[in-house]
Enzyme design. Structure first.
Site: not given
Length: 145
Positions: A117-119
């Protein structure tokens, strides 16, 4: 999230926070608040305050954005195909405030489920573990026990 409460919160956002969460923008890699944060705590939606990610699931993916193997509660995030910028990706949004958070990719640590999950930091507010009680997130202390 109540619409009037959401509108009130949106007025308090910085330009980058608004651009990221409301217009699906992306902040610059390695030039954002949490990409290298090593402190223990939880990350909440900058708009709604709903808990989204924990430092216990955060890792250095080398991409320049905070990366997590999973959300705290999968019911608090939603995903859909994003075909912008000539790519096919999976966008991640918060359920309660409908905030754009970032994207999820299938290249995370295999022993942790294989997801990354690249947030965007601008979509998050960090609550250190020693402030969870003060901020009303005491139920999440168990993550760190």
């Amino acid at each position: 999230m109540d619409e009037s409460k959401k509108n009130e919160r949106l007025k308090q956002l910085t330009d980058i926070q608004y651009n990221v969460t409301q217009k699906a923008g992306t902040e610059r890699p390695f030039q954002n608040e949490f990409y290298d944060n090593a402190a223990k705590g939880i990350y909440v939606d900058i708009v709604s305050g709903k808990p989204l990610f924990s430092s216990t699931d955060q890792y250095d993916a080398g991409c320049g954005w905070p990366s997590f193997t999973k959300p705290i509660d999968e019911a608090e995030v939603k995903e859909h195909k994003d075909r912008t910028h000539g790519m096919i990706r999976t966008e991640v949004k918060s359920v309660d405030a409908d905030s754009h958070l970032g994207h999820v990719f299938p290249d995370g640590p295999q022993d942790k489920g294989g997801l990354r999950y690249c947030i965007n930091s601008a979509a998050l507010r960090f609550i250190p573990v020693d402030k969870l009680d003060d901020e009303g997130y005491q139920a999440y202390k168990k993550i760190f026990e």
